[in-house]
Design a protein around this motif. Structure first.
Motif, PDB file in Angstrom:
ATOM      1  N   VAL A   1      11.992   1.811  -3.146  1.00 22.75           N
ATOM      2  CA  VAL A   1      10.734   1.085  -3.003  1.00 22.75           C
ATOM      3  C   VAL A   1      11.036  -0.373  -2.660  1.00 22.75           C
ATOM      4  O   VAL A   1      11.607  -1.097  -3.488  1.00 22.75           O
ATOM      5  N   PRO A   2      10.665  -0.826  -1.460  1.00 28.29           N
ATOM      6  CA  PRO A   2      10.954  -2.212  -1.074  1.00 28.29           C
ATOM      7  C   PRO A   2       9.765  -3.134  -1.302  1.00 28.29           C
ATOM      8  O   PRO A   2       8.605  -2.709  -1.278  1.00 28.29           O
TER       9      PRO A   2
ATOM     10  N   ASN B   1      21.223  13.737  -5.071  1.00 34.32           N
ATOM     11  CA  ASN B   1      20.031  13.297  -4.355  1.00 34.32           C
ATOM     12  C   ASN B   1      20.366  12.083  -3.505  1.00 34.32           C
ATOM     13  O   ASN B   1      21.002  11.139  -3.971  1.00 34.32           O
ATOM     14  N   TYR B   2      19.923  12.118  -2.254  1.00 32.47           N
ATOM     15  CA  TYR B   2      20.052  10.972  -1.356  1.00 32.47           C
ATOM     16  C   TYR B   2      18.669  10.590  -0.848  1.00 32.47           C
ATOM     17  O   TYR B   2      17.887  11.467  -0.482  1.00 32.47           O
ATOM     18  N   CYS B   3      18.389   9.294  -0.841  1.00 30.57           N
ATOM     19  CA  CYS B   3      17.144   8.812  -0.245  1.00 30.57           C
ATOM     20  C   CYS B   3      17.480   7.751   0.788  1.00 30.57           C
ATOM     21  O   CYS B   3      18.228   6.803   0.503  1.00 30.57           O
ATOM     22  N   THR B   4      16.954   7.915   1.986  1.00 32.97           N
ATOM     23  CA  THR B   4      17.132   6.916   3.033  1.00 32.97           C
ATOM     24  C   THR B   4      15.814   6.188   3.261  1.00 32.97           C
ATOM     25  O   THR B   4      14.730   6.754   3.090  1.00 32.97           O
ATOM     26  N   LEU B   5      15.930   4.929   3.655  1.00 34.84           N
ATOM     27  CA  LEU B   5      14.762   4.120   3.999  1.00 34.84           C
ATOM     28  C   LEU B   5      15.044   3.402   5.309  1.00 34.84           C
ATOM     29  O   LEU B   5      15.969   2.585   5.391  1.00 34.84           O
ATOM     30  N   ALA B   6      14.283   3.732   6.330  1.00 43.27           N
ATOM     31  CA  ALA B   6      14.323   2.990   7.594  1.00 43.27           C
ATOM     32  C   ALA B   6      13.200   1.962   7.519  1.00 43.27           C
ATOM     33  O   ALA B   6      12.021   2.311   7.582  1.00 43.27           O
ATOM     34  N   LEU B   7      13.576   0.706   7.343  1.00 43.16           N
ATOM     35  CA  LEU B   7      12.615  -0.366   7.090  1.00 43.16           C
ATOM     36  C   LEU B   7      12.591  -1.302   8.293  1.00 43.16           C
ATOM     37  O   LEU B   7      13.578  -1.982   8.585  1.00 43.16           O
TER      38      LEU B   7
ATOM     39  N   GLN C   1       0.812  -1.222   0.000  1.00 42.01           N
ATOM     40  CA  GLN C   1       0.000   0.000   0.000  1.00 42.01           C
ATOM     41  C   GLN C   1       0.847   1.274   0.000  1.00 42.01           C
ATOM     42  O   GLN C   1       0.509   2.252  -0.672  1.00 42.01           O
ATOM     43  N   PHE C   2       1.968   1.248   0.744  1.00 42.08           N
ATOM     44  CA  PHE C   2       2.718   2.483   0.954  1.00 42.08           C
ATOM     45  C   PHE C   2       4.176   2.410   0.502  1.00 42.08           C
ATOM     46  O   PHE C   2       4.949   3.333   0.745  1.00 42.08           O
ATOM     47  N   GLY C   3       4.564   1.309  -0.157  1.00 43.23           N
ATOM     48  CA  GLY C   3       5.959   1.149  -0.545  1.00 43.23           C
ATOM     49  C   GLY C   3       6.466   2.243  -1.461  1.00 43.23           C
ATOM     50  O   GLY C   3       7.625   2.645  -1.370  1.00 43.23           O
ATOM     51  N   ARG C   4       5.618   2.736  -2.335  1.00 54.42           N
ATOM     52  CA  ARG C   4       5.986   3.823  -3.246  1.00 54.42           C
ATOM     53  C   ARG C   4       5.339   5.113  -2.779  1.00 54.42           C
ATOM     54  O   ARG C   4       4.140   5.143  -2.470  1.00 54.42           O
TER      55      ARG C   4
END
Length: 241
Positions: free
Chosen positions: A145-146, A223-229, A133-136
């Motif tokens: 996107v995981p 550009n840097y994108c971080t993902l705390a998963l 639902q919220f990955g993207r």
């Protein structure tokens, strides 16, 4: 701080010796000391608190959460300090499973290279339904996107909604194991296994596009994108501040 950090005195020396690019904007949902869910923004190497004074560099960050088909709700942040560490925080409703953020940091020069610097950040609970639902998040120009795949985690790096090949991706799993990756032609990398815990994931994408921000000119955009998963099986525990 986690094991990768050497203590506060050593950290201060490292901050003096290294550029701010060693730090990134991270967002996460943690429980506070009373057990209430709280959105937290860190300016750190990993998805964890860092030196509080660094937060003054990122106070213009915009943070939002998404619920169903509702319009994203922007959060109002305040600075919270505990000893030498700090976070920008906001109360969030129980069950909040995602956060996103964007900060146009501005024009900087690092190692004789001038650039316009953007930070994007995202937090997700790693359940299959939540990732679907919220990955993207289309509100992020650079997005990681995981999804769950073959007992592990597949990441796709998108810029302006399109896959990017050759993006540098760094993954630190819940056990503190770090791996470096580069995206394939479809913007994807695969991570073996899906250990419980909070993953700290970041991606980089540089666009050779000149421009001007205010009165400052730049030849490229970094550009840097971080993902705390947060993968299932881990508890959301207080992580002060």
């Amino acid at each position: 701080m986690q094991f990768r950090h050497l203590g506060f005195a050593s950290l201060l020396l490292a901050l003096v010796a290294s550029p701010a690019l060693a730090h990134f904007v991270w967002v996460a949902v943690e429980k506070d000391s009373s057990g209430q869910p709280t959105a937290k923004v860190w300016f750190s190497e990993l998805a964890e608190p860092d030196v509080a004074k660094l937060l003054d560099k990122v106070t213009a960050v915009k943070v939002w959460t998404r619920q169903g088909t509702e319009k994203p709700s922007e959060l109002k942040l305040t600075k919270q300090v505990s000893g030498e560490l700090g976070a920008l925080v906001s109360a969030v409703p129980a069950g909040t499973s995602n956060l996103s953020a964007h900060l146009k940091y501005g024009v900087v020069t690092r190692r004789e290279q001038t650039m316009l610097l953007h930070y994007f950040a995202k937090y997700l609970d790693g359940t299959a339904d939540n990732l679907k639902q919220f990955g993207r998040d289309e509100g992020l120009a650079l997005d990681v996107v995981p999804q769950l795949a073959d007992g592990g985690i597949e990441l796709q790096v998108l810029y302006q909604g399109k896959p990017v090949a050759g993006s540098d991706v760094v993954v630190l799993d819940g056990d503190g194991n770090e791996t470096d990756h580069k995206t394939a032609a479809d913007g994807r990398v695969k991570i073996a296994g899906a250990k419980p815990g909070l993953y700290s994931i970041r991606a980089k994408w540089v666009v050779m596009e000149a421009g001007k921000d205010g009165d400052q000119e730049y030849p490229q955009v970094s550009n840097y994108c971080t993902l705390a998963l947060r993968m299932p099986g881990s508890n959301v525990k207080p992580n002060a501040p």
